[in-house]
Design an enzyme around this catalytic site. Structure first.
Site, PDB file in Angstrom:
ATOM      1  N   SER A  93       7.825  47.914  -0.204  1.00 29.42           N
ATOM      2  CA  SER A  93       6.371  48.020  -0.259  1.00 29.42           C
ATOM      3  C   SER A  93       5.707  47.507   1.010  1.00 29.42           C
ATOM      4  O   SER A  93       6.215  46.577   1.659  1.00 29.42           O
ATOM      5  CB  SER A  93       5.831  47.155  -1.409  1.00 29.42           C
ATOM      6  OG  SER A  93       6.460  47.470  -2.616  1.00 29.42           O
ATOM      7  N   HIS A 112       2.368  44.449  -8.302  1.00 25.18           N
ATOM      8  CA  HIS A 112       3.757  44.256  -8.740  1.00 25.18           C
ATOM      9  C   HIS A 112       3.946  42.909  -9.448  1.00 25.18           C
ATOM     10  O   HIS A 112       4.708  42.814 -10.413  1.00 25.18           O
ATOM     11  CB  HIS A 112       4.706  44.373  -7.544  1.00 25.18           C
ATOM     12  CG  HIS A 112       4.789  45.773  -6.999  1.00 25.18           C
ATOM     13  ND1 HIS A 112       5.191  46.833  -7.760  1.00 25.18           N
ATOM     14  CD2 HIS A 112       4.478  46.279  -5.778  1.00 25.18           C
ATOM     15  CE1 HIS A 112       5.153  47.954  -7.025  1.00 25.18           C
ATOM     16  NE2 HIS A 112       4.715  47.645  -5.812  1.00 25.18           N
TER      17      HIS A 112
END
Lengths: 438, 438, 438, 438
Positions: C290, C366
């Site tokens: 990410s 997340h």
């Protein structure tokens, strides 16, 4: 549409006179010639469709006339066959062989290929073949069409589908109609056979989307079933399928009489075994629960032989008891018969042969597939049919993927029947008296 | 899996020596014998799969060796053919004919049928046939396999599907790859060909779900198109399809080289016409916009002939002009050439024949289908390919459902080409000088 | 159809004057009133369809007028709200509460429900919401519609589908168009992302069959990827997926701006993890790769702070280096920056908070899902965008099914970030100088 | 799984004591609180699934306790509602309205939305609603859930599907089970209702793929049917559908008790009319053949009134005859009753009203849809149920697409019933004596 066809072919569904019938068959035949001619190239589908419809409108005698014409007018030309044969003999080359091959192929083959272009053509041809087989005779036509159908229904073109309660009624009612081994008595009975601990699989061909070709019914069980009535019982409790350790194939049915002789059964069983192995890791055994359809009549044929069991003088003595109604509910009699019949059945399956293969058709099918004869089950099927054909006995054949090839080869090359050792022992009990079989 | 096969068949994908290659081909051949033997019945699908994979692993020379072995070891037995021929000659009966039929059928046929049982077997066999055709020679193998493929790819087994932007990328990219007539230059180009006023239809076979067999591209237009470039132009405006009165078939492509010679094209066109008629009631005309692929080379072959037009001495004179780059953008020259070429093209299409059919392959296809030669379009295709093969000319063939059969029959029986009267007139302008053609 | 609508609503697509525009908006609004009235019951679908089409025909200013009218004319009646509030206060019963509930619900809600009856209505409403969000303002409308869309796009109504090369071009081109994280550069790029060692999954809603709602791209790898460029490289070799031990989620994209704020992402990831676990038994680790999208701007905001690393005076010193083009290709400089930036990034992710949650939006997503911050990857994304937003850094978040719930609860109740111990250590290296953050 | 849930929630399916039952309900309620809390975000689907399963395991009394808790613990907070109401009264702004809207929404709504995330969640909630409706009471819960279900089962989300013999047995057996108007007596009866001259259509929702929501049965006829028995007769001959000029809707059934009050019926009829118009160009009339379910009891309620027919003193006189078994087979009596009852039925349908709408529920449904009362059919349904509820009378309502809107509006705004003129005349024959109705 029908009216128009009737005009075209001068047909009327009813009241056909003998002359009218022959004219009708002649007209269908003429249309077949047109289909084979150049015109067939442009209007093939339409013409083929009209031929198949007008064939269906013929009555039995009309069809017979049509078969006669098919035989007479669409066979290879003997003169050309003879000349091509001579040419080959004089100079056996690639070219003369090709000419001979062309000469011997029946024009019927191309006719059937063109008929297949009609919408629903494949179905029509399968029905035509069924009619031919039922009528008997006309072997060359049946051979030609069978050759084509075997090629078209190659296992590579068949799709295995699971049948369950999500399947369409169109297909489900065909199972009810076709099931040949253990009759399905309506929708409730069918439903029980498709529930959680049951499986049903069928082969389909893309050209016949609503027609199962062959199907097999499977029960997922704990332990290998020895009796069929509990499996068919509507009120039997449902076994959680993930707890099953055995898959029992208790019925396998060919649906299309026109495809008799095209071998699907062994492919079906192998694919189903693979599918079930993938889905249920705990299932270790794949077995059939099968009838012994030829046993009872074999007993009668060998009635004069000694029975090999102390309690009976000879087989006739046993057969006589089997004719008593309700014998299987008489415990004493049943126990006595068991002693005599089980060894005889073992003997029948292992030793009674014709052309090096077992006399029993079901045994032939499974043993040729490479299965092993595992167990003989006394009173495994006490239905009327079961008592009449198999003296109530059922048999388990076991399919072990790892051994199929070896078993098959020994069966083919050495005429050896793969069987559990106990069955061999049983057969020996019956062996002394029965020394000869056709 | 590959590793295991490599062991089994002793193959390695690279660095094959000539000896290794032959051994590899021999091992594939041995496996073919096993597949044909009894063992094939039990393990057919697996064995077939292994054979096809190991065949794919052979290099070109290895495949050549394999073909040689297929020819040598899987042909009919000449001794048996001879004896069966004699038996038939002595007594031409149903039985002796059947024996002869069995004797002349190549074992290859059964081999190919069994190879088809492999998952993806049909695709493998179509590829094998493509290899055979590309390699040339080995005619009996190609004939055998072609016989089978023609039977399996019977129009009755094909499904017509519309291809549009909802179709999977797997299939769409094959259109890009296969399009043979007017190259598709990437996804944007393809997209335009599938939009509202365009249609694309393909035949599919159930055993090759991701492989178009043949496809046709159609433009829905107002008026019959006379030029192809506007149809292919990405920036062309979209015609509301319900306002169209004409459907123009501007490209038809066979996708599978291994199926060359299996006739699908006419079935495809007829089914598409029916589909479009159902969907669009205003469409009255179904026409192609087709190249004249043999015209340019025919001109060269007949260069010595007089040109039949006042402005040119002879055809060579015209051909010379066609060799000048950019001639079609030179208005004066183009006008002059038009006067010479259009009548010659009419003559070429109507009179230039071989075996009673037109020399031009595209003309042969459409006229045989029963279409009518409708119009010759000057500068209908000014692409490089269009100029090179057709001198820039394109032709419309019209499909009129009601006339197809009659046109087809006259074409076949009387060698008559159905054509608009104007084309006949044009051909006559060129007729005096050109008196002979092969 | 459009013409007819134009008449009905007095619209013309172009050249709208300000007055005409307002009249058009007023006409759409009137039609909305009709739809809410009794007539809507009988002709609802048609009327809804006309409203949505004429709305689409409004230009931006016309839509603004329409929004104003929606706000003015379809809000709850303040008098009735007041009276219902009083009635409840006087006697807080089931009945008075029900009256109050009815009074505060905007008529807009029912209007939107009826608009949904049009064919394609759901899609129209999602687009309307996107317009509203883009225009800004009109919060009550956005809230009402958002409330409805959240209810309709409940995860229970979404279907997870794998996207691959068998998916339709209609859907595939939307991936190309929507992908927000790592741009897809055409069909070849897309194709690589769908091959054997890649997976792409999307949620679909039954009312929008051709519209992915959200999708995630996954790479199946050996070891947890630390760099994104190799994953995106068209020429990267394909890993046999059954040998992979890690699934890396390298991109997740919301496709529908009108559904912003409806939470799908965590459901999608969890379902994909479950699917991959079922398919690939060897995959033990599920991780993201990410970006750290807020890092670079956070650095700038904190430029005055000491850098916590010996080699830089303060963060401004580092930021200045990051402005030098090509710094990441200068090995020495890059190594020096790494020493400064990696601890700062750890600090940023663990300590830089707003309202008790991390400043970084990706981290928030997340960590809220229960994932663990696992690794900071220096030069994980050297694309222009990657350098600009994340100073080239990428981060792995790990999803461990067994720990998601606990991590999530600690995150929510104790504001604790689950992180690998090394990251805590890194953050401490930066901790002294940076003592405060908003 | 069940075992594990039983542990989790302390449930056991049988022998629940009153205390155990309450503890079980309390545990389900606790789980509902957990689902609404933060944890629900991460483990929502699993938790929702467990709640629905354990709810299903509660017995009737346990469910009652659970409903009580849902009412007590998941209703809006009265204190917050009061304060938000005050805040709005003091300053009626967008913000205070939004706060009030949030305050009055039951937490139950969000609870139900989260329960929907479970696999099969929608089905579970529809069943929960059915339980609530059956139990009665708990109006606020039913209202909340009904609000949500109405939104989710918006016509825009429903799909019309034709049901025929190709439909799965799963769905077909539900028709047999659900049909409420004219009972289906097994598979043969069902089959006749799906044949060529019959049609059956149902609405489906994507979240309940195997559950018809509502279905209608249609007969394609020549002329508008006036009697239902011939339509239901298994041995009735099949009309070639393309020769039909009328479509008769003879049964419409809501399948899901939990969706009572969600209006689908009029959408279904309109879509079916459109579908049939597209398929059959010759069908000019769309009509129902409907019962008059309230007629018989209305007669009894008005027994004291004069009968308006010379042959009977008053209605009681008629009702007495109707109580004689087999009266409809007594030709004379039947003829006499006809004279009295047909005008009374006309009167009943046109004049007997409650809240400005007809008393008869079926009349209300069709007239509200904009249909016209066309014909009263004497002895249209001579089944036991038909005689008991409608005195054997059936009615045709006609759906004319062009008039639906106008009829509907007059019905709503002017309380006018659209009826054929003859029915008005009939009603007047009965009008003198009957001057008042509730």
């Amino acid at each position: 549409m029908l009216t128009r066809l009737a005009e075209l072919f001068g047909l009327s569904g009813e009241g056909q006179t003998s002359g009218g019938r022959e004219r009708a068959a002649a007209r269908v035949t003429e249309a077949c010639h047109r289909l084979l001619s150049e015109r067939g190239e442009v209007s093939g589908a339409r013409l083929a469709s009209e031929i198949l419809t007008s064939y269906e409108n013929l009555d039995a005698a009309g069809r017979q006339s049509f078969f006669d014409l098919l035989l007479k007018e669409f066979s290879p030309d003997p003169v050309e066959v003879g000349q091509a044969g001579d040419a080959y003999r004089d100079d056996p080359s690639v070219e003369t062989l090709a000419r001979l091959q062309r000469a011997v192929e029946s024009p019927r083959q191309e006719l059937f290929r063109r008929l297949n272009m009609a919408p629903g053509g494949t179905r029509g041809l399968v029905r035509l073949q069924a009619d031919l087989m039922k009528a008997g005779g006309h072997v060359p036509i049946t051979t030609d069409l069978g050759h084509l159908l075997t090629s078209w229904f190659n296992p590579g073109f068949l799709t295995l589908k699971r049948i369950d309660w999500h399947t369409s009624a169109t297909i489900l009612e065909k199972l009810i109609q076709y099931e040949a081994v253990h009759q399905i008595k309506g929708w409730e009975d069918l439903r029980r056979r498709l529930e959680a601990d049951r499986r049903c699989y069928a082969f389909f061909h893309p050209a016949l989307p609503d027609e199962p070709i062959i199907f097999v019914e499977v029960a997922l069980t704990r332990g290998m079933s020895d009796k069929v009535q509990p499996l068919l019982d509507l009120s039997s409790s449902v076994v959680p399928p993930e707890s099953a350790d055995c898959a029992v194939f208790y019925s396998i049915t060919n649906c299309q009489p026109g495809l008799r002789g095209v071998p699907f059964g062994s492919f079906l069983l192998k694919q189903v075994v693979e599918d079930l192995e993938r889905e249920f890791h705990r299932i270790r055994r794949f077995a059939t629960l099968s009838p012994v359809p030829g046993f009872r009549s074999w007993l009668s044929e060998n009635a004069a032989e000694p029975a090999g069991a102390v309690k009976f003088t000879n087989i006739a003595d046993i057969v006589a008891k089997l004719d008593e109604p309700g014998w299987h509910e008489n415990e004493r009699l049943a126990a006595k018969l068991r002693e005599g019949l089980v060894p005889l059945c073992a003997y029948y399956l292992l030793r009674a042969k014709r052309d090096k293969e077992p006399v029993d058709s079901v045994a032939r099918f499974h043993l040729r597939n490479g299965a092993r004869l595992e167990r003989i089950n006394w009173l495994g099927d006490t239905s009327k049919a079961g008592l009449e054909r198999s003296a109530g006995i059922m048999v388990n054949y076991v399919y072990e993927v790892g051994n199929l090839e070896r078993n098959h080869e020994r069966y083919i090359w050495e005429s050896r029947v793969a069987a559990a050792s106990g069955i061999e022992t049983l057969a020996r009990q019956a062996i002394t008296p029965l020394t000869k079989t056709r």
